[in-house]
Scaffold this motif. Structure first.
Motif, short mmCIF file in Angstrom:
data_model
loop_
_atom_site.label_atom_id
_atom_site.label_comp_id
_atom_site.label_asym_id
_atom_site.label_seq_id
_atom_site.Cartn_x
_atom_site.Cartn_y
_atom_site.Cartn_z
N GLU A 94 0.84 -1.21 0.00
CA GLU A 94 0.00 0.00 0.00
C GLU A 94 0.87 1.25 0.00
O GLU A 94 0.54 2.25 -0.65
CB GLU A 94 -0.93 -0.03 1.22
N GLY A 95 1.99 1.21 0.72
CA GLY A 95 2.93 2.33 0.68
C GLY A 95 3.52 2.52 -0.70
O GLY A 95 3.75 3.66 -1.14
N MET A 96 3.76 1.43 -1.41
CA MET A 96 4.26 1.53 -2.78
C MET A 96 3.23 2.19 -3.68
O MET A 96 3.57 3.00 -4.55
CB MET A 96 4.62 0.14 -3.30
N LEU A 97 1.96 1.85 -3.48
CA LEU A 97 0.90 2.51 -4.25
C LEU A 97 0.91 4.01 -4.01
O LEU A 97 0.79 4.81 -4.95
CB LEU A 97 -0.47 1.93 -3.87
N PHE A 98 1.04 4.38 -2.75
CA PHE A 98 1.06 5.80 -2.38
C PHE A 98 2.21 6.53 -3.08
O PHE A 98 2.01 7.58 -3.71
CB PHE A 98 1.18 5.92 -0.86
N LEU A 157 -9.39 -3.26 -6.10
CA LEU A 157 -9.68 -3.71 -7.47
C LEU A 157 -10.05 -2.54 -8.37
O LEU A 157 -9.67 -2.51 -9.55
CB LEU A 157 -10.80 -4.75 -7.43
N ILE A 158 -10.79 -1.56 -7.83
CA ILE A 158 -11.12 -0.37 -8.61
C ILE A 158 -9.85 0.42 -8.93
O ILE A 158 -9.65 0.89 -10.06
CB ILE A 158 -12.13 0.51 -7.86
N PHE A 159 -8.98 0.56 -7.93
CA PHE A 159 -7.70 1.25 -8.15
C PHE A 159 -6.88 0.52 -9.21
O PHE A 159 -6.26 1.14 -10.08
CB PHE A 159 -6.94 1.33 -6.83
N ASN A 163 -6.01 2.12 -13.08
CA ASN A 163 -4.62 2.36 -13.48
C ASN A 163 -4.20 1.49 -14.66
O ASN A 163 -3.38 1.91 -15.48
CB ASN A 163 -3.69 2.12 -12.30
N MET A 164 -4.76 0.30 -14.75
CA MET A 164 -4.44 -0.55 -15.90
C MET A 164 -5.02 -0.01 -17.20
O MET A 164 -4.55 -0.34 -18.29
CB MET A 164 -4.94 -1.97 -15.65
N LEU A 165 -6.05 0.83 -17.08
CA LEU A 165 -6.62 1.46 -18.27
C LEU A 165 -5.79 2.64 -18.77
O LEU A 165 -6.05 3.16 -19.86
CB LEU A 165 -8.04 1.95 -17.97
N ASN A 166 -4.80 3.03 -18.01
CA ASN A 166 -4.02 4.22 -18.33
C ASN A 166 -3.43 4.20 -19.74
O ASN A 166 -3.54 5.20 -20.47
CB ASN A 166 -2.93 4.42 -17.28
N SER A 244 1.89 -1.14 -13.55
CA SER A 244 2.49 -1.78 -12.38
C SER A 244 1.69 -1.48 -11.12
O SER A 244 1.53 -2.35 -10.25
CB SER A 244 3.94 -1.32 -12.21
N LEU A 245 1.18 -0.25 -11.03
CA LEU A 245 0.31 0.09 -9.90
C LEU A 245 -0.91 -0.82 -9.86
O LEU A 245 -1.33 -1.27 -8.79
CB LEU A 245 -0.14 1.55 -10.03
N GLY A 246 -1.49 -1.07 -11.03
CA GLY A 246 -2.65 -1.96 -11.08
C GLY A 246 -2.32 -3.36 -10.62
O GLY A 246 -3.10 -3.99 -9.89
N VAL A 247 -1.15 -3.86 -11.02
CA VAL A 247 -0.74 -5.21 -10.61
C VAL A 247 -0.54 -5.26 -9.09
O VAL A 247 -0.97 -6.22 -8.43
CB VAL A 247 0.55 -5.61 -11.34
N ILE A 248 0.10 -4.24 -8.53
CA ILE A 248 0.33 -4.22 -7.09
C ILE A 248 -0.99 -4.14 -6.33
O ILE A 248 -1.19 -4.83 -5.32
CB ILE A 248 1.24 -3.03 -6.71
#
Length: 269
Positions: A94-98, A157-159, A163-166, A244-248
């Motif tokens: 979660e910190g990596m997402l931030f 999952l929404i996040f 991000n995968m749609l980016n 990568s954010l989406g995968v995490i």
């Protein structure tokens, strides 16, 4: 950054403890060492049929008190508990997402040629979404419409999806702004619910667990920034950072679901 900081202030004002009567007698899934220590014999008891002298009792009490305080402050033994290990990994991710999302939201807009000012407003869209998520997530949970764990998983999952749609919408500023807003709403729910998940795992008896939560979150922020920079240097494009954010985020959702399955299979509520 001011908008993001304001979110924390509002979130802190909205957070409140649950009603005491609604708390179960044994809330913690991870047993506290203090429970065992409280059951130990008190100082001044008979040892080998003889009373200890007053000075020896005082010295033993002081040393035991110091050891007890150290254990209660750090609770290092919980680091090997399976549930706590999982929640620590979740906190790190979660910190990596931030770190990754906050750092590279604006640079991507600049790289795509939207201009400095419009790119800066992407952070505003993200901050507005985060504020909305932080304000609104408590109502369905308090009213029993959804469990905190379920809302956390759905938000991850929404996040992940947004991000995968980016890479598919990099030509449209409006689409990028909309994704930033949706991602902000999702993350605005994810971050405060991390503390709820920690409380569900450790209970109120492990206050030091929140310290470990901040440690793992900070480690994740550092790792996330470095990883995102490495991905951009390797690919030359920011959209792969958001993939990568989406995968995490999807990994976080999977870990939390696995944690709940472990609790269910062990018969804990």
């Amino acid at each position: 950054m001011g908008a993001f900081s304001f979110n924390y202030v509002v979130c802190g004002a909205l957070l409140r403890p649950r009603n005491r009567p609604s708390l179960p007698a044994q809330y913690s899934l991870v047993p506290s060492r203090s429970i065992v220590e409280n059951a130990s014999p008190k100082s001044g008891s008979l040892v080998d049929g003889r009373d200890q002298d007053e000075e020896g009792n005082r010295a033993k009490f002081n040393f035991g008190h110091i050891v007890k305080n150290v254990r209660e402050r750090f609770d290092a033994h919980i680091l090997v508990e399976p549930l706590f290990v999982i929640i620590s990994v979740v906190s790190t991710l979660e910190g990596m997402l931030f770190g990754m999302w906050h750092l590279y939201l604006i640079p991507q807009g600049v790289e795509l040629g939207f201009g400095d000012s419009p790119s800066a407003f992407l952070a505003t869209f993200g901050g507005a979404g985060s504020l909305l998520g932080r304000i609104s997530h408590g109502f369905p949970i308090d009213r029993g419409l959804i469990k905190a764990t379920s809302l956390f998983t759905i938000s991850c999952l929404i996040f992940a999806a947004s991000n995968m749609l980016n890479p598919l919408v990099v030509t449209s500023y409006i689409a990028i702004a909309a994704i930033a807003f949706v991602s902000g709403v999702a993350y605005g729910i994810i971050y405060p619910l991390m503390f709820v998940l920690m409380r569900d795992v450790t209970g109120d008896r492990h206050m030091s667990a929140y310290g470990w939560l901040f440690v793992t979150h900070g480690i994740g922020v550092l790792l996330g920034g470095a990883l995102a920079g490495w991905i951009h240097d390797l690919t030359g494009e920011y959209q792969w950072v958001f993939v990568s954010l989406g995968v995490i985020a999807a990994t976080v959702a999977t870990l939390v679901t696995s944690m709940r399955l472990m609790v269910h299979c062990s018969g804990a509520n």
